[in-house]
Write an enzyme that holds these catalytic residues in place. Structure first.
Site, PDB file in Angstrom:
ATOM      1  N   LYS A   1       0.832  -1.223   0.000  1.00  0.00           N
ATOM      2  CA  LYS A   1       0.000   0.000   0.000  1.00  0.00           C
ATOM      3  C   LYS A   1       0.862   1.266   0.000  1.00  0.00           C
ATOM      4  CE  LYS A   1      -4.019  -2.145   2.220  1.00  0.00           C
ATOM      5  NZ  LYS A   1      -3.518  -3.441   2.706  1.00  0.00           N
TER       6      LYS A   1
ATOM      7  N   ASP B   1       3.447   7.897  -1.161  1.00  0.00           N
ATOM      8  CA  ASP B   1       4.551   8.805  -0.841  1.00  0.00           C
ATOM      9  C   ASP B   1       4.688   9.776  -2.004  1.00  0.00           C
ATOM     10  OD1 ASP B   1       7.039   9.885   0.203  1.00  0.00           O
ATOM     11  OD2 ASP B   1       7.351   7.975   1.237  1.00  0.00           O
TER      12      ASP B   1
HETATM   13  O1  C5P Z   1      -7.699 -12.901   7.816  1.00  0.00           O
HETATM   14  P1  C5P Z   1      -8.498 -12.180   6.775  1.00  0.00           P
HETATM   15  O2  C5P Z   1      -9.157 -13.095   5.773  1.00  0.00           O
HETATM   16  O3  C5P Z   1      -9.443 -11.155   7.358  1.00  0.00           O
HETATM   17  O4  C5P Z   1      -7.369 -11.366   5.960  1.00  0.00           O
HETATM   18  C1  C5P Z   1      -7.697 -10.451   4.957  1.00  0.00           C
HETATM   19  C2  C5P Z   1      -6.463  -9.865   4.416  1.00  0.00           C
HETATM   20  O5  C5P Z   1      -6.836  -8.856   3.476  1.00  0.00           O
HETATM   21  C3  C5P Z   1      -5.578  -9.177   5.428  1.00  0.00           C
HETATM   22  O6  C5P Z   1      -4.230  -9.315   4.971  1.00  0.00           O
HETATM   23  C4  C5P Z   1      -5.999  -7.736   5.393  1.00  0.00           C
HETATM   24  O7  C5P Z   1      -4.973  -6.848   5.704  1.00  0.00           O
HETATM   25  C5  C5P Z   1      -6.361  -7.593   3.903  1.00  0.00           C
HETATM   26  N1  C5P Z   1      -7.281  -6.532   3.600  1.00  0.00           N
HETATM   27  C6  C5P Z   1      -8.562  -6.410   4.139  1.00  0.00           C
HETATM   28  N2  C5P Z   1      -9.359  -5.368   3.773  1.00  0.00           N
HETATM   29  C7  C5P Z   1      -8.917  -4.474   2.876  1.00  0.00           C
HETATM   30  C8  C5P Z   1      -7.640  -4.581   2.320  1.00  0.00           C
HETATM   31  C9  C5P Z   1      -6.842  -5.634   2.707  1.00  0.00           C
HETATM   32  O8  C5P Z   1      -8.973  -7.238   4.932  1.00  0.00           O
HETATM   33  N3  C5P Z   1      -9.704  -3.498   2.506  1.00  0.00           N
END
Ligand code: C5P
Length: 229
Positions: free
Chosen positions: A64, A67
């Site tokens: 992400k 900058d």
């Molecule tokens: O464990 P879980 O299925 O919730 O993981 C979802 C992954 O997707 C994590 O790495 C989280 O940081 C990422 N993520 C998210 N929502 C977003 C962007 C990324 O849950 N909007």
């Protein structure tokens, strides 16, 4: 559904190398795509990214970036050298930053993050944005595409809107996925794998329902079954 054509990206949200490598080894017959995010990257750095790429799976590097355009461009160049397939940037960095990233990329897709799912309308107000969330997300997605990114990271909540407004050509990657049998945890607006794919997700990102399962391979098998049913 075989490993080649499945749409699952497993989030390696673990604190160190051994747990990450163990998961890749355990799952690589079923899963070809893994996400490395800030936690693991900050702990283990590019060496682990190279090692996982060298093991023959694809890597989505979820850093992400946000900058000044020059710094983002140089970071994108460095990421391009790692052999990863996809890298994220924040679209709120604006057109000049987005274009710097698109121009610097080599053999890698740049995905844009619109608004973090943790953000609410209150968060937008705090930083001086008066728009509704949906309008804000759509405007940033369009800004990204106008500046030649390859795809968008979208929550299940935004997926139908973005697919409808942006058409089929843009790649959409969707986290916030919970199989019917798993605990939602802190994900509030989630979809099942099947719902997300039916709503137009190109890839779904799944972390804890797989990585925290006592048998991650069995969790993947159940999800693949649920998708193809
Ligand atoms: O464990 P879980 O299925 O919730 O993981 C979802 C992954 O997707 C994590 O790495 C989280 O940081 C990422 N993520 C998210 N929502 C977003 C962007 C990324 O849950 N909007």
């Amino acid at each position: 559904m075989t490993k080649i054509d499945n749409k699952i990206i497993v989030a390696l949200d673990v604190p160190e190398k051994k747990s990450a490598v163990d998961l890749v080894v355990q799952l690589r017959d079923q899963i070809s795509f893994f996400k490395i995010g800030l936690q693991l990257y900050t702990a283990e750095g590019p060496a682990l990214v190279r090692e996982i790429v060298a093991s023959g799976v694809k890597v989505f590097l979820d850093l992400k970036l946000h900058d000044i355009p020059n710094t983002v461009a140089r970071a994108v160049e460095s990421a391009s050298e790692l052999g990863v397939q996809m890298l994220t940037i924040h679209l709120s960095g604006g057109s000049e930053m987005i274009r710097a990233a698109s121009t610097a990329r080599k053999n890698m897709s740049i995905l844009g993050v619109t608004l973090l799912t943790s953000a609410t309308e209150e968060t937008l107000r705090e930083i001086g944005i008066k728009e509704k969330i949906d309008n804000h997300v759509l405007r940033l997605a369009e800004l990204g595409l106008a500046n030649e990114i390859n795809g968008i990271v979208a929550s299940p909540h935004e997926l139908p809107l973005l697919r409808r407004e942006l058409g089929d050509a843009v790649k959409i990657v969707v986290p916030g996925i919970r199989p019917s049998w798993s605990e939602p945890g802190d994900q509030k607006r989630f979809m099942t794998p099947r719902e997300a794919i039916d709503a137009g997700a190109d890839y779904i990102v799944i972390g804890r329902p797989i990585t925290a399962h006592p048998d991650p391979g069995e969790a993947v098998a159940k999800i693949l079954e649920e998708i193809s049913a």
